[in-house]
Design a protein around this motif. Structure first.
Motif, mmCIF file in Angstrom:
data_model
loop_
_atom_site.group_PDB
_atom_site.id
_atom_site.type_symbol
_atom_site.label_atom_id
_atom_site.label_comp_id
_atom_site.label_asym_id
_atom_site.label_seq_id
_atom_site.Cartn_x
_atom_site.Cartn_y
_atom_site.Cartn_z
ATOM 1 N N LEU A 215 0.835 -1.202 0.000
ATOM 2 C CA LEU A 215 0.000 0.000 0.000
ATOM 3 C C LEU A 215 0.874 1.257 0.000
ATOM 4 N N LEU A 216 1.983 1.228 0.725
ATOM 5 C CA LEU A 216 2.910 2.368 0.724
ATOM 6 C C LEU A 216 3.505 2.575 -0.667
ATOM 7 N N THR A 217 3.889 1.481 -1.308
ATOM 8 C CA THR A 217 4.441 1.554 -2.665
ATOM 9 C C THR A 217 3.397 2.076 -3.641
ATOM 10 N N LEU A 218 2.189 1.567 -3.530
ATOM 11 C CA LEU A 218 1.108 1.987 -4.415
ATOM 12 C C LEU A 218 0.814 3.473 -4.256
ATOM 13 N N THR A 219 0.763 3.932 -3.004
ATOM 14 C CA THR A 219 0.506 5.348 -2.732
ATOM 15 C C THR A 219 1.602 6.228 -3.318
ATOM 16 N N SER A 220 2.858 5.799 -3.157
ATOM 17 C CA SER A 220 3.984 6.567 -3.693
ATOM 18 C C SER A 220 3.882 6.702 -5.203
ATOM 19 N N TYR A 221 3.530 5.602 -5.877
ATOM 20 C CA TYR A 221 3.478 5.643 -7.338
ATOM 21 C C TYR A 221 2.257 6.406 -7.858
ATOM 22 N N VAL A 222 1.179 6.412 -7.110
ATOM 23 C CA VAL A 222 0.034 7.249 -7.501
ATOM 24 C C VAL A 222 0.449 8.715 -7.480
ATOM 25 N N CYS A 223 1.165 9.111 -6.432
ATOM 26 C CA CYS A 223 1.649 10.495 -6.332
ATOM 27 C C CYS A 223 2.689 10.791 -7.414
ATOM 28 N N ILE A 224 3.569 9.831 -7.683
ATOM 29 C CA ILE A 224 4.612 10.022 -8.700
ATOM 30 C C ILE A 224 3.988 10.209 -10.084
ATOM 31 N N ILE A 225 3.085 9.320 -10.437
ATOM 32 C CA ILE A 225 2.458 9.384 -11.764
ATOM 33 C C ILE A 225 1.640 10.662 -11.912
ATOM 34 N N THR A 226 0.941 11.048 -10.844
ATOM 35 C CA THR A 226 0.169 12.295 -10.884
ATOM 36 C C THR A 226 1.077 13.493 -11.124
ATOM 37 N N THR A 227 2.225 13.515 -10.452
ATOM 38 C CA THR A 227 3.190 14.615 -10.619
ATOM 39 C C THR A 227 3.796 14.613 -12.011
ATOM 40 N N ILE A 228 4.143 13.429 -12.515
ATOM 41 C CA ILE A 228 4.745 13.331 -13.852
ATOM 42 C C ILE A 228 3.774 13.833 -14.919
ATOM 43 N N LEU A 229 2.501 13.493 -14.785
ATOM 44 C CA LEU A 229 1.508 13.908 -15.777
ATOM 45 C C LEU A 229 1.308 15.429 -15.801
ATOM 46 N N ARG A 230 1.691 16.087 -14.718
ATOM 47 C CA ARG A 230 1.559 17.550 -14.661
ATOM 48 C C ARG A 230 2.739 18.265 -15.292
ATOM 49 N N ILE A 231 3.812 17.543 -15.591
ATOM 50 C CA ILE A 231 4.975 18.157 -16.232
ATOM 51 C C ILE A 231 4.595 18.551 -17.660
ATOM 52 N N VAL A 251 8.617 -4.100 -9.057
ATOM 53 C CA VAL A 251 7.463 -4.075 -8.145
ATOM 54 C C VAL A 251 6.278 -4.821 -8.748
ATOM 55 N N THR A 252 6.025 -4.603 -10.034
ATOM 56 C CA THR A 252 4.894 -5.243 -10.712
ATOM 57 C C THR A 252 5.047 -6.760 -10.739
#
Length: 294
Positions: A215-231, A251-252
């Protein structure tokens, strides 16, 4: 009658790992395949550890964690593959009860360590991408060492409780394990003892050392992907994603196959399929770590 039952319960001193069946041609092919993977995994991961230690430019949190992951994968694959290779080569599929429990201890401890290590690496990438201005202050040397030490020590100490209870079990009836290594579920199913306590403890440990880091890994990647998409720029998005893409692959494979193996019902029809997916997280995850790094 009681004495006879006691004798039956204490008579089993070794298990038989049924592995991949009795087709000799398949054994030879699997032996060559696993041998190549094992040698490549060992050489590659040891080389990564040496490079990270020797090269001053690689003394950063990301490569520190990568070096730890490579060290862990070296131990992880050595817990499973040498025994499998020996069995495929010689045909000897027996393993002592104590040897089986010992293998499960190291396998379980290293798997738990890897779960938290992958979570830590995802958190490291989260800070680097989502909070770059505070990255150096938050992910300092002391923090990195504490995170690593906590992952290794807590996993090995916690698994001691499970192994203590496993060592108290008595085994009777069949001594055949329908797997290529000593996993928890096949061992417990051969026991004549009451396994309620050890199953409850293992469930709690699985939640702490598998579900929580997932769950910690999943949360981190949700935040990462959200940030990347804003670039705004495509090149910027590609550069940001390239720093965590290899970790995301590992991880997958690791969590994907673990979820499939332990969520599928244990039936005769799905047992062989479980073995195939078990190969992914015990053999191919260390290989994928090396391949994605390369």
């Amino acid at each position: 009658m009681a004495n006879a039952d006691l004798g039956n319960q204490t008579s089993i001193t070794e298990f038989i790992l049924l592995g991949f069946g009795n087709i000799q041609e398949l054994h030879f092919v699997l032996f060559l395949l696993f041998l190549v993977i094992y040698i490549a995994t060992m050489v590659g991961n040891i080389l990564i550890v040496v490079l990270v230690v020797a090269d001053q430019h690689l003394h950063t949190p990301m490569y520190f964690f990568l070096g730890n992951l490579s060290c862990l994968e070296t131990c992880y694959t050595s817990t499973i593959l040498p025994r499998v290779l020996a069995s495929l080569l010689t045909g000897d599929r027996t393993i002592s009860v104590s040897g089986c429990i010992t293998q499960f201890y190291f396998f379980g401890s290293l798997a738990a360590t890897e779960s938290y290590l992958l979570a830590i690496m995802s958190y490291d990438r989260y800070l680097a991408i989502c909070n770059p201005l505070h990255y150096a202050a938050l992910m300092n040397s002391k923090c990195c060492l504490q995170l690593m030490a906590g992952s290794w020590i807590s996993a090995f100490l916690a698994n001691c409780l499970v192994i203590f209870l496993a060592s108290q079990l008595t085994f009777c009836n069949s001594n055949e394990i329908p797997h290529f290594f000593c996993d928890f579920s096949p061992i417990v199913k051969l026991s004549c003892s009451d396994t309620t306590l050890i199953e409850l403890l293992t469930f709690i440990m699985a939640f702490i050392f598998t579900v929580t880091p997932f769950l910690l890994t999943l949360t981190s990647y949700v935040c990462i992907i959200t940030t990347i998409l804003r670039i705004p720029s495509t090149r910027g998005r590609q550069k940001a994603f390239s720093t965590c893409s290899s970790h995301l692959i590992v991880v997958t494979i690791f969590y994907g196959t673990i979820i499939i193996v332990y969520m599928l019902p244990d039936t005769n029809t799905l047992r062989d399929l479980n073995k195939v997916f078990s190969v992914f997280y015990t053999v191919l995850t260390p290989w994928s770590t090396l391949s994605s790094t390369a």
